[in-house]
Design an enzyme around this catalytic site. Structure first.
Site, PDB file in Angstrom:
ATOM      1  N   GLY A  75       0.818  -1.202   0.000  1.00  0.00           N
ATOM      2  CA  GLY A  75       0.000   0.000   0.000  1.00  0.00           C
ATOM      3  C   GLY A  75       0.853   1.253   0.000  1.00  0.00           C
ATOM      4  O   GLY A  75       2.079   1.200   0.049  1.00  0.00           O
ATOM      5  N   GLU A  91       0.462   1.172  -6.419  1.00  0.00           N
ATOM      6  CA  GLU A  91       1.260   0.672  -5.309  1.00  0.00           C
ATOM      7  C   GLU A  91       1.454  -0.839  -5.382  1.00  0.00           C
ATOM      8  O   GLU A  91       2.516  -1.357  -5.050  1.00  0.00           O
ATOM      9  CB  GLU A  91       0.607   1.051  -3.979  1.00  0.00           C
ATOM     10  CG  GLU A  91       0.708   2.527  -3.631  1.00  0.00           C
ATOM     11  CD  GLU A  91       2.122   2.928  -3.236  1.00  0.00           C
ATOM     12  OE1 GLU A  91       2.934   2.035  -2.937  1.00  0.00           O
ATOM     13  OE2 GLU A  91       2.413   4.139  -3.231  1.00  0.00           O
ATOM     14  N   GLU A  95       5.235  -2.199  -5.453  1.00  0.00           N
ATOM     15  CA  GLU A  95       5.760  -2.907  -4.278  1.00  0.00           C
ATOM     16  C   GLU A  95       5.877  -4.411  -4.476  1.00  0.00           C
ATOM     17  O   GLU A  95       6.606  -5.070  -3.731  1.00  0.00           O
ATOM     18  CB  GLU A  95       4.880  -2.616  -3.062  1.00  0.00           C
ATOM     19  CG  GLU A  95       4.956  -1.155  -2.607  1.00  0.00           C
ATOM     20  CD  GLU A  95       4.427  -0.968  -1.201  1.00  0.00           C
ATOM     21  OE1 GLU A  95       3.830  -1.920  -0.654  1.00  0.00           O
ATOM     22  OE2 GLU A  95       4.629   0.118  -0.634  1.00  0.00           O
ATOM     23  N   PRO A 112      -7.672   7.521  14.638  1.00  0.00           N
ATOM     24  CA  PRO A 112      -6.675   8.598  14.601  1.00  0.00           C
ATOM     25  C   PRO A 112      -5.255   8.160  14.946  1.00  0.00           C
ATOM     26  O   PRO A 112      -4.292   8.764  14.475  1.00  0.00           O
ATOM     27  CB  PRO A 112      -7.208   9.594  15.647  1.00  0.00           C
ATOM     28  CG  PRO A 112      -8.675   9.310  15.740  1.00  0.00           C
ATOM     29  CD  PRO A 112      -8.808   7.834  15.522  1.00  0.00           C
ATOM     30  N   ASP A 113      -5.126   7.105  15.759  1.00  0.00           N
ATOM     31  CA  ASP A 113      -3.793   6.680  16.197  1.00  0.00           C
ATOM     32  C   ASP A 113      -3.306   5.425  15.472  1.00  0.00           C
ATOM     33  O   ASP A 113      -2.395   4.751  15.944  1.00  0.00           O
ATOM     34  CB  ASP A 113      -3.786   6.442  17.700  1.00  0.00           C
ATOM     35  CG  ASP A 113      -4.785   5.362  18.129  1.00  0.00           C
ATOM     36  OD1 ASP A 113      -5.594   4.926  17.270  1.00  0.00           O
ATOM     37  OD2 ASP A 113      -4.766   4.966  19.307  1.00  0.00           O
ATOM     38  N   GLU A 144      11.208  -7.011   0.665  1.00  0.00           N
ATOM     39  CA  GLU A 144      10.861  -8.255  -0.017  1.00  0.00           C
ATOM     40  C   GLU A 144       9.351  -8.450   0.054  1.00  0.00           C
ATOM     41  O   GLU A 144       8.643  -7.776   0.812  1.00  0.00           O
ATOM     42  CB  GLU A 144      11.570  -9.453   0.620  1.00  0.00           C
ATOM     43  CG  GLU A 144      11.213  -9.684   2.079  1.00  0.00           C
ATOM     44  CD  GLU A 144      11.904 -10.906   2.663  1.00  0.00           C
ATOM     45  OE1 GLU A 144      11.675 -12.011   2.132  1.00  0.00           O
ATOM     46  OE2 GLU A 144      12.650 -10.746   3.645  1.00  0.00           O
TER      47      GLU A 144
END
Length: 305
Positions: A75, A91, A95, A112-113, A144
């Protein structure tokens, strides 16, 4: 927007509008890439048996902070002017080297965290491929990439049902295993709390343990597995994106059973999928067992209006 005309009054309003008054999160896409592949590390006791298949998930090992060397879903962040769907495809290619995959958004994760870098919303996608066609590789900020076999066990720890409400609590134990010269074992435990009020449901998740997994990806993986199981149990059309171009009905049934984690009655299964398949004139190669008819998806059922 096509067909919409901005009036002079609205144009003046937009020129004076200050979007910076509102805090805005960064937006990212994360992909749960699934495949059904041959299980590794097992010796075949009988050459007449088909190799055992296993549901696998593609993970990348992060090459940068935060969570450097931890395993994560592929991502990344949306670029300016980019649709989140295009971010997911870009992505995935950057990746892992996977250029073609069925992609379907299934949830947004916005705690939020959830990311130590700041407020970041993740649009999560199911991505289904025939993984045996690809030689996945790391790239971009991934050291990898590798396929992990999935084990998911559900344990119910609480169930309280009243006339117009209910509280159900489950613990999911997730194990991910990658075979090879250097085997990798990851595990997580996630609490699911389902609340029913006036027959309407809300669901909360809490990660209790996430050994070796980055961010809140243990939760995203769990939700992706549950969504895949749900869709396989409903119409089941999603399963065909895990299959090769042609397949046997036995192989297709094993794919459904692998996803749902239970055996299916063959006559019932074949009635259910009869409209989604069409017979070819080909036969399987019959290596070690009797040849069987090969089928492909019935395009009229998949591309109907």
């Amino acid at each position: 927007m096509s067909g919409y005309r901005i009036t002079e009054e609205e144009r003046a309003y937009l020129l004076s509008y200050d979007l910076s008054r509102f805090d805005r999160p960064s937006v990212a896409a994360d992909m749960a890439v699934f495949s059904i592949m041959e299980a590794q590390g097992e010796e075949e006791e009988n050459y007449r048996k088909d190799p055992r298949k296993q549901l696998k998930l593609l993970l990348i090992r992060r090459g940068s902070f935060p969570y450097k060397d931890y395993w994560a879903l592929p991502g990344g962040f949306c670029r300016p002017g980019e649709r989140v769907e295009d971010t997911a495809r870009r992505e995935l290619q950057e990746e892992t080297g996977v250029g073609e995959a069925y992609l379907e958004p299934f949830a947004v994760f916005s705690d939020p965290d959830r990311d130590p870098r700041g407020w970041i919303l993740s649009h999560a996608f199911l991505a289904l491929i025939n993984g045996e066609r690809y030689q996945v590789r790391g790239g971009s900020d991934a050291w990898e990439a590798g396929w992990f076999g999935i084990s998911l066990v559900k344990k119910q720890v609480k169930k309280e049902v009243q006339e117009a409400s209910a509280e159900i609590e489950n613990i999911y134990e997730l194990q991910l295993a990658k075979e090879g010269a250097v085997p990798v074992r990851l595990k997580a435990a996630i609490r699911e709390c389902r609340h029913f009020r006036n027959y309407h449901e809300t669901v909360d998740y809490e990660i209790l343990e996430a050994d070796g997994l980055a961010f809140d990806h243990a939760r995203i993986i769990l939700c992706a597995c549950l969504e895949l199981q749900r869709q396989a149990g409903d119409t089941g059309r999603i399963v065909f994106d895990l299959m090769p171009e042609t397949f046997t009905l036995t192989g297709l049934q094993k794919a459904y059973e692998t996803i749902q984690g239970k055996p299916l009655l063959t006559p019932n299964f074949r009635r259910k999928i009869a409209g989604y398949v069409t017979e070819t004139e080909q036969m399987s190669d019959g290596a070690g067992h009797r040849p069987a008819k090969l089928y492909r998806r019935n395009l009229d059922a998949f591309y109907r209006e």
